[in-house]
Design a protein around this motif. Structure first.
Motif, short mmCIF file in Angstrom:
data_model
loop_
_atom_site.label_atom_id
_atom_site.label_comp_id
_atom_site.label_asym_id
_atom_site.label_seq_id
_atom_site.Cartn_x
_atom_site.Cartn_y
_atom_site.Cartn_z
N PHE A 268 22.77 40.86 50.60
CA PHE A 268 22.90 40.58 49.17
C PHE A 268 23.32 39.14 48.97
O PHE A 268 23.75 38.46 49.90
CB PHE A 268 23.93 41.50 48.51
CG PHE A 268 24.94 42.05 49.47
CD1 PHE A 268 25.80 41.20 50.13
CD2 PHE A 268 25.01 43.42 49.74
CE1 PHE A 268 26.72 41.68 51.02
CE2 PHE A 268 25.94 43.91 50.64
CZ PHE A 268 26.80 43.05 51.28
N GLU A 269 23.22 38.68 47.76
CA GLU A 269 23.69 37.34 47.40
C GLU A 269 25.22 37.32 47.44
O GLU A 269 25.87 38.26 46.99
CB GLU A 269 23.18 37.06 45.97
CG GLU A 269 23.79 35.88 45.30
CD GLU A 269 22.83 34.68 45.32
OE1 GLU A 269 23.25 33.62 44.86
OE2 GLU A 269 21.69 34.84 45.79
N THR A 271 28.92 36.52 46.28
CA THR A 271 29.50 36.26 44.96
C THR A 271 30.00 34.82 44.94
O THR A 271 30.21 34.21 45.99
CB THR A 271 30.70 37.20 44.68
OG1 THR A 271 31.72 36.94 45.64
CG2 THR A 271 30.29 38.65 44.73
N GLN A 274 33.09 34.44 46.97
CA GLN A 274 32.84 34.44 48.42
C GLN A 274 32.34 33.07 48.87
O GLN A 274 32.77 32.54 49.89
CB GLN A 274 31.83 35.52 48.80
CG GLN A 274 32.42 36.94 48.81
CD GLN A 274 31.34 38.01 48.97
OE1 GLN A 274 30.25 37.90 48.40
NE2 GLN A 274 31.65 39.05 49.74
N GLY A 300 37.52 46.03 48.08
CA GLY A 300 36.10 46.04 47.74
C GLY A 300 35.56 44.70 47.32
O GLY A 300 34.41 44.59 46.88
N SER A 301 36.33 43.63 47.46
CA SER A 301 35.85 42.33 47.00
C SER A 301 34.95 41.65 48.03
O SER A 301 34.39 40.59 47.77
CB SER A 301 37.04 41.42 46.66
OG SER A 301 37.84 41.21 47.80
N GLY A 302 34.81 42.27 49.21
CA GLY A 302 33.87 41.73 50.19
C GLY A 302 34.49 40.74 51.17
O GLY A 302 33.89 39.72 51.51
N LYS A 303 35.66 41.07 51.66
CA LYS A 303 36.33 40.19 52.62
C LYS A 303 35.64 40.25 53.98
O LYS A 303 35.55 39.25 54.69
CB LYS A 303 37.81 40.58 52.76
CG LYS A 303 38.61 40.35 51.49
CD LYS A 303 40.08 40.63 51.70
CE LYS A 303 40.41 42.10 51.91
NZ LYS A 303 40.14 42.93 50.72
N THR A 304 35.14 41.43 54.33
CA THR A 304 34.52 41.59 55.65
C THR A 304 33.38 40.60 55.84
O THR A 304 33.25 40.00 56.90
CB THR A 304 33.98 43.03 55.82
OG1 THR A 304 34.98 43.93 55.37
CG2 THR A 304 33.65 43.32 57.26
N PRO A 450 31.83 42.17 43.79
CA PRO A 450 30.36 42.13 43.78
C PRO A 450 29.84 42.81 42.53
O PRO A 450 30.49 43.72 42.00
CB PRO A 450 29.98 42.92 45.03
CG PRO A 450 31.17 42.84 45.92
CD PRO A 450 32.35 42.77 45.02
N ARG A 453 29.61 47.12 40.36
CA ARG A 453 30.65 48.11 40.66
C ARG A 453 30.93 48.96 39.43
O ARG A 453 31.06 48.42 38.33
CB ARG A 453 31.96 47.43 41.07
CG ARG A 453 31.97 46.89 42.46
CD ARG A 453 32.06 48.00 43.50
NE ARG A 453 31.51 47.54 44.76
CZ ARG A 453 32.16 46.73 45.59
NH1 ARG A 453 33.37 46.36 45.29
NH2 ARG A 453 31.59 46.33 46.68
#
Ligand code: ADP
Ligand code: MG
Length: 697
Positions: A268-269, A271, A274, A300-304, A450, A453
């Motif tokens: 995905f793009e 954010t 990010q 859920g903010s996409g840290k991984t 992202p 949600r």
């Protein structure tokens, strides 16, 4: 300049003497002239406004009246004396009452004279009593410039020695002319001018004896600013110095792996947040400094993904990486998602936890040492001495509050030069607090989720709605979803809490019986293996309901779970509630959070539950938390003491924090050693009374 005047012991001030000095030391930690000068009023009373006696209302709180003294009586037995003063204006009569400090008060009250009296009225036998009011002769009151009267905090003991607010004010009046010209300059002219601050002397004079409101505000602003400025100056300098001392590996290249992944495999793009954070990280990695960065982002903010991109940079530059998680389940989940992301690129990833077999361990150890393994994911098993890397360049740590500083330090030693460290946490800490006061770490924030949600629907239900809630659980399970039910576990009431948990579990099992339903239970008293087993049952979808204490709080990911029920939600803190709620809403399904509570709720509990129902924004929640609990509690013991300000309030003064932060950064950018600042004296003054205390002992 004669700074010694400020260090004069307080007993030498006119009006103090040895007895009062002892009390000032023990009650307020006032040892010197300087300490007294820094004892600020906590509010001000507008002297120009008085209320006619007949208009006094008990519900109003404190009021100010202008009355003439009719008579003064001392009543009661020697040890239980009362001073009873009746006073009047042309609309009515009131009683002024003292139980303590009578010896000091009585001689100051003159019959027939007019006084301004300030205090809290209580209705008593058809008229009003003022217990321990503040008072002053009307003529003296009028003769003072300005109409704002300072009010100082006092204690029972202080009052007993005549050092109520008025008494403190009198001391301050004795002090001010003696010290005013000796107060050293603290900020440079440049900063004073830039921020339109009054001079330091004016600020001190006005905070104690304000001439008018606007100038008072400016004076308070300056003194608050100073508290924040000097703390940040010292912390930032410390950070810069450590940074300059520690060399870091230079990740010069953005190579094939990174670019390949970015162009072909990124699902995905990114954010905006990010992207920004990746930029911040890349700047660190390319600069030859050692990165020690905290990555904060809501659940859920996409840290991984940010971690994955950082790992790619490390690989592109010929280094290995590791990722450490606090539990085996989390390590497993990370392992899976990283293999998913990086497997297609031919990058070698392994998992090391306590339950990895000896023979497999050996293979891992070997491939780490010969460099064929690129990424090692695991639990604190990674910290063992046996785990040696060929060339570790990056260590990522998830959920930092579970690991201590000592554990982080162990990772540092896994290479001759410490690897870059990226710590990820979902515990929201208000931005102002984190950016400026997070000890040795630099902070990056992902403040955006992202897209797409679905917000979690949160409701608050009383225990009496339990049957309906059970029905709702049944409906969710029928849709094929899973459910968490969480109970509080508080140390002080541990026994009772366990009983609640077990009772709850039994009633759930009764309502949702075998063979149609499977219920898991996890709590802190279980053996780790049993816990792990039950968790895995739920993670793999074999059980539909998970009854648990907060052990599930940390980032477990079960996208199929769509309902979180929190029992006795009033007993949880805000950040904990937020963490728990973050366990749902991770899949495509609409998710729900139900906060159960009894009817009896404290004011704060009500605010907490309302906040949870109103918003899912972790930062908004943490700001609210900061307001309720104060910064000390939020930051834990890590910063205790440092954040005790006399004036500044981190919950309210975020703007001043930022203002001073900008100035600090600018100053240090121009001159790290603050050597060229010329006339300006940057002097750190945190808790001056403590310094003196240790000197005297
Ligand atoms: P956390 O910050 O809580 O660790 P994760 O890294 O687990 O969050 O990400 C949560 C989910 O969001 C994952 O399923 C991940 O694949 C997805 N995700 C991450 N970044 C994006 C993005 N930019 N756009 C869409 N989905 C994303
Ligand atoms: Mg995570």
């Amino acid at each position: 300049m004669n700074n010694d005047v400020l260090n004069t012991p307080i007993e030498f001030l006119k009006g103090v003497g040895p007895k009062r000095a002892d009390i000032l030391k023990s009650e307020l930690a006032i040892y010197t002239f300087r300490d007294l000068l820094d004892h600020f009023p906590f509010r001000y009373v507008d002297r120009s406004k008085t209320v006619p006696v007949k208009n006094i209302l008990e519900s109003q709180g404190s009021v100010q009246i202008s009355v003439t003294i009719k008579d003064v009586k001392e009543l009661g037995q020697p040890r239980k004396k009362r001073l009873l003063v009746s006073a009047y204006d042309d609309s009515g009569t009131v009683q002024l009452v003292w139980f303590k400090g009578i010896k000091w008060i009585k001689p100051t009250i003159k019959i027939g004279h007019q006084y301004v009296v300030f205090g809290k009225p209580t209705s008593y036998g058809g008229s009003f009593n003022f217990n321990h009011p503040e008072m002053e002769l009307e003529e003296k009151n009028k003769s003072k410039i300005g109409n704002l009267q300072p009010v100082y905090h006092s204690t029972e003991k202080l009052t007993a020695f005549g050092l109520h607010s008025k008494g403190m004010e009198n001391l301050m009046r004795n002090l001010m002319p003696q010290v005013l010209k000796y107060i050293p300059q603290t900020l440079s002219n440049k900063i004073e001018q830039k921020n339109h601050f009054p001079s330091i002397n004016q600020a001190y004079e006005n905070i104690h004896f304000p001439k008018e409101k606007l100038f008072l505000q400016k004076s308070i602003l300056r003194l608050k600013y100073e508290e924040l400025f000097f703390l940040q100056l010292s912390m930032t300098r410390q950070k810069i110095n450590t940074r300059n001392k520690l060399k870091g590996f230079i990740f010069k290249y953005v190579g094939d792996n990174f670019n390949d992944f970015f162009k072909k495999h990124l699902p995905f793009e990114l954010t905006g947040a990010q992207k920004r954070v990746v930029k911040e990280i890349r700047k660190d990695l390319g600069a030859g400094v050692h990165m020690n960065r905290l990555l904060q982002g809501d659940v859920g903010s996409g840290k991984t993904l940010v971690a994955v991109l950082t790992i790619l940079l490390s690989i592109d530059n010929g280094f290995q990486s590791c990722l450490m998680a606090p539990t085996e389940i989390l390590a497993n989940q990370h392992y899976k998602s990283i293999v998913n992301f990086l497997g297609p690129l031919g990058i070698k990833v392994s998992l090391l936890t306590g339950s990895v077999k000896k023979s497999d361990r050996k293979i891992i150890h070997e491939s780490l040492e010969n460099g064929s393994l690129n990424v090692l994911v695991g639990t604190h098993a990674l910290l063992e001495d046996k785990v040696k890397f060929k060339n570790l360049g990056l260590a990522v740590i998830d959920e930092q509050h579970r690991f201590g500083v000592a554990q982080r330090a162990k990772l540092w030693k896994k290479n001759t030069q410490p690897p870059h460290v990226l710590v990820m946490t979902a515990t929201p800490i208000p931005r102002t607090l984190a950016m400026t006061f997070y000890g040795d770490l630099d902070v990056s924030v992902i403040d955006e989720l992202p897209p797409g949600r679905k917000p979690i629907n949160t409701t608050h239900k009383f225990d009496s709605s339990r049957l309906k809630v059970f029905q709702f659980i049944e409906d969710e399970i029928k849709k094929g979803h899973q459910v968490y039910i969480v109970y509080p576990l508080i140390e002080e009431s541990e026994k009772l809490d366990y009983k609640d948990l077990m009772d709850g579990y039994e009633s759930i099992v009764r309502r949702f019986p075998l063979p149609n339903y499977q219920v898991s239970i996890v709590h802190g008293k279980m053996k780790p293996e049993a816990k792990e087993y039950e968790m895995n049952q739920f993670v793999s979808g074999k059980t539909q309901i998970m009854v648990a204490t907060t052990v599930i709080e940390v980032g477990v990911d079960v996208p199929n779970a769509s309902l979180m029920i929190i029992e006795s939600a009033e007993k949880f803190g805000l950040s904990q509630l937020h963490q728990l709620r973050g366990r749902v809403g991770r899949g495509a399904e609409k998710s729900y959070c139900i906060l159960m509570s009894g009817y009896k709720l404290s004011k704060e509990a009500k605010i907490r539950l309302e906040t949870m129902v109103r918003t899912t924004d972790g930062f908004e929640i943490s700001e609210q938390d900061l307001k309720i609990r104060g910064p000390g509690d939020i930051m834990g013991t890590q910063q205790s003491g440092v954040l005790d300000f006399k004036l500044a309030d981190l919950a309210r003064d975020g703007q001043i924090v930022q203002l001073s932060k900008i100035d600090v950064d600018q100053i240090l950018k121009e001159d790290v050693n603050i050597s060229k600042s010329g006339k300006c004296i940057y002097k750190k003054r945190i808790n001056p009374s403590n310094e003196i205390k240790t000197k005297l002992e």
